[in-house]
Scaffold this active site. Structure first.
Site, PDB file in Angstrom:
ATOM      1  N   TYR A 125      31.886 129.562  10.260  1.00 29.38           N
ATOM      2  CA  TYR A 125      30.652 128.856   9.909  1.00 29.38           C
ATOM      3  C   TYR A 125      30.005 129.534   8.719  1.00 29.38           C
ATOM      4  CZ  TYR A 125      29.221 124.775  12.374  1.00 29.38           C
ATOM      5  OH  TYR A 125      29.111 123.477  12.772  1.00 29.38           O
ATOM      6  N   GLU A 146      27.037 128.030   6.860  1.00 30.95           N
ATOM      7  CA  GLU A 146      25.895 127.237   6.383  1.00 30.95           C
ATOM      8  C   GLU A 146      25.138 128.002   5.323  1.00 30.95           C
ATOM      9  OE1 GLU A 146      23.451 126.002   9.656  1.00 30.95           O
ATOM     10  OE2 GLU A 146      24.843 124.403  10.222  1.00 30.95           O
ATOM     11  N   ASP A 194      31.027 108.961 -11.682  1.00 25.99           N
ATOM     12  CA  ASP A 194      31.835 109.237 -10.491  1.00 25.99           C
ATOM     13  C   ASP A 194      33.287 109.121 -10.939  1.00 25.99           C
ATOM     14  OD1 ASP A 194      33.351 109.101  -8.220  1.00 25.99           O
ATOM     15  OD2 ASP A 194      32.204 107.483  -7.264  1.00 25.99           O
ATOM     16  N   THR A 245      36.165 113.243  -6.324  1.00 23.01           N
ATOM     17  CA  THR A 245      36.937 113.693  -5.173  1.00 23.01           C
ATOM     18  C   THR A 245      37.959 114.687  -5.695  1.00 23.01           C
ATOM     19  OG1 THR A 245      38.562 111.932  -5.463  1.00 23.01           O
ATOM     20  CG2 THR A 245      36.760 111.491  -3.933  1.00 23.01           C
ATOM     21  N   LYS A 282      42.614 112.872  -5.360  1.00 21.82           N
ATOM     22  CA  LYS A 282      43.308 111.753  -6.026  1.00 21.82           C
ATOM     23  C   LYS A 282      44.135 112.328  -7.182  1.00 21.82           C
ATOM     24  CE  LYS A 282      39.833 108.698  -4.152  1.00 21.82           C
ATOM     25  NZ  LYS A 282      38.734 107.749  -4.365  1.00 21.82           N
ATOM     26  N   ARG A 302      41.543 116.801   0.616  1.00 19.06           N
ATOM     27  CA  ARG A 302      40.450 115.838   0.706  1.00 19.06           C
ATOM     28  C   ARG A 302      39.144 116.616   0.608  1.00 19.06           C
ATOM     29  NH1 ARG A 302      43.486 111.729   1.993  1.00 19.06           N
ATOM     30  NH2 ARG A 302      41.783 110.322   1.542  1.00 19.06           N
TER      31      ARG A 302
HETATM   32  C1  LIG Z   1      37.677 107.386  -3.614  1.00 16.06           C
HETATM   33  C2  LIG Z   1      36.354 107.189  -4.231  1.00 16.06           C
HETATM   34  C3  LIG Z   1      35.189 107.671  -3.628  1.00 16.06           C
HETATM   35  C4  LIG Z   1      35.087 108.167  -2.199  1.00 16.06           C
HETATM   36  O1  LIG Z   1      35.940 109.041  -1.752  1.00 16.06           O
HETATM   37  P1  LIG Z   1      36.157 109.344  -0.176  1.00 16.06           P
HETATM   38  O2  LIG Z   1      36.667 110.727  -0.264  1.00 16.06           O
HETATM   39  O3  LIG Z   1      37.135 108.332   0.288  1.00 16.06           O
HETATM   40  O4  LIG Z   1      34.858 109.251   0.511  1.00 16.06           O
HETATM   41  C5  LIG Z   1      33.997 107.544  -4.315  1.00 16.06           C
HETATM   42  N1  LIG Z   1      33.950 106.979  -5.522  1.00 16.06           N
HETATM   43  C6  LIG Z   1      35.047 106.478  -6.121  1.00 16.06           C
HETATM   44  C7  LIG Z   1      34.916 105.841  -7.463  1.00 16.06           C
HETATM   45  C8  LIG Z   1      36.279 106.562  -5.494  1.00 16.06           C
HETATM   46  O5  LIG Z   1      37.339 106.027  -6.083  1.00 16.06           O
END
Ligand SMILES: *Cc1c(COP(=O)(O)O)cnc(C)c1O
Length: 411
Positions: free
Chosen positions: A50, A52, A199, A225, A228, A234
């Site tokens: 933990y 926090e 994003d 993220t 990807k 993740r």
């Molecule tokens: C995949 C994605 C997210 C969210 O990701 P998670 O890890 O699935 O919550 C947010 N914004 C965009 C543009 C994405 O492609």
């Protein structure tokens, strides 16, 4: 005792999933194969702790080592993305969706206006979907792509910004195959004095490798993220100008999260070390080459792509002229060992459950060492299966043999 002995049920299911990942082609644009080293950090004893709070300001004892890990992760993110000195990093968000909500929560009040991409044109659920917390809490106004070009129409965005006076303008998408002009977005944001947020969840790896322009020189806040194109665990990262650092850190913890997943943060650190290498840069370049090659071959077989092509790792195939819906296409391709996902295309006449398109991405197959030649092979398989679903089993066997020559990292 091993998992195999203690819990054969789960062990066997993992083995089954490993086989599926090994023997099929992963063209899901948001997926990838992490390295053995990333897996090792992710599956480590760090999950026991933990922590926090933030490095040197923890609410629990025993975080001397954890602090070093989190600080190293932050430092490596700074290097991987070439962050200026007046930028701050938070590596604690559990995933991309919480990261976005944490930014909104930090910088906005309920009901504030956010401009973001229409979900049917490539926006994400957290960009104001009516079923998502974002859409229920903030006043989202959506821009879209041009009917003619399939690309963001920046004049439209500017006019809309003038009209709705947003507090925050969001760009960065989940199904947009073209380069984003971050500088133009910044100019628009400046005109209406809005916060500029990008994003880059999908293109994070391409941005870090310099294969796609970076929003960082122009923007206020960037989320991504890590699983990807960045090819990590993740998780997610928030990068922001220092003046937003306190608000964002408070919003992540204690605003919306409790204990950070330090095993994932260690895996992010490992990922960022990989991302900084020339091997990763070449990988990112190859992703785009492969995506263009796949686009070219599919067009040769009469497939229509929104915006007529791609600049990044993904393509959006509009199946309207192929007499098959996205749902059936996804299912028959899956049967043939080709994993994709159905997707709305801009101005889709069909509904999200069974839309007109499928989305394809090359990040995962490129991690297996496939190149342009293999993309044209994949395009012929896709064509064969879409044209005659009866060949699915035959194609599945061919792909099973084919993938043996392209071992995936970590499997
Ligand atoms: C995949 C994605 C997210 C969210 O990701 P998670 O890890 O699935 O919550 C947010 N914004 C965009 C543009 C994405 O492609």
């Amino acid at each position: 005792m091993s998992l195999k002995q203690k819990d054969p049920e789960i062990y066997n299911l993992i083995q089954k999933e490993r086989r599926r990942q090994t023997e099929t082609l992963d063209l899901i644009a948001s997926e990838n194969y992490v390295s053995k080293e990333v897996l090792e950090a992710l599956g480590s004893i760090l999950t026991n702790k933990y922590a926090e709070g933030y490095p040197r300001k923890r609410y629990y004892a025993g975080n001397e080592v954890i602090d070093k890990i989190e600080e190293l992760a932050i430092e490596r993110v700074q290097e991987a993305f070439g962050l200026p000195l007046d930028w701050h990093v938070n590596v604690q968000p559990y995933s991309g969706s919480p990261a976005n909500l944490e930014v909104y929560n930090a910088l906005l009040e309920k009901g504030d206006t956010i401009m973001a991409m229409n979900l049917d044109h490539g926006g994400h659920l957290t960009h104001g979907s009516p079923v998502n917390f974002s859409g229920k809490t903030y006043n989202f106004v959506h821009y879209g792509v041009s009917n003619k070009t399939g690309r963001v129409d920046y004049m439209e965005v500017l006019k809309m910004a003038d009209r709705v006076n947003p507090k925050l303008i969001l760009c960065g998408y989940t199904a947009y195959p073209r380069e984003v002009d971050f500088k133009k977005f910044r100019e628009i944001a400046d005109k209406v004095k809005a916060i500029a947020m990008a994003d880059i969840s999908h293109i994070g790896g391409l941005v870090a490798a310099g294969v796609h322009p970076s929003p960082i020189p122009f923007f206020d806040v960037v989320t991504t993220t890590t699983h990807k194109t960045l090819r990590g665990p993740r998780g997610a990262i928030i990068m922001c100008k220092n003046k937003y650092a306190t608000a964002i850190d408070k919003s992540v913890f204690p605003g919306m999260q409790g204990g950070p997943h330090e095993n994932a943060i260690a895996a992010i650190a490992v990922t960022m070390k990989e991302v900084k290498t020339s091997v990763f840069r070449k990988y990112a370049e190859q992703i785009v080459k492969n995506s263009k090659a796949l686009a070219h071959s599919l067009q040769g077989f009469g497939f229509k792509l929104t915006s007529d092509g791609t600049d990044n790792h993904l393509l959006l195939v509009d199946l309207t002229n192929k007499n098959i819906g996205g749902k059936d296409a996804q299912e028959v391709l899956d049967k043939a060992g080709i994993a994709t996902n159905r997707s709305m295309v801009p101005f889709d006449a069909r509904k999200p459950w069974d839309p007109s398109g499928i989305r394809l991405g090359t990040a995962a197959v490129t991690s297996r060492g496939m190149r342009e030649k293999e993309m044209s092979k994949i395009a012929s398989w896709i064509t064969a299966v879409i044209t005659d679903p009866n060949v699915a089993d035959k194609v599945r066997n061919e792909i099973k043999r084919f993938t043996k020559n392209f071992p995936a990292p970590g499997l």
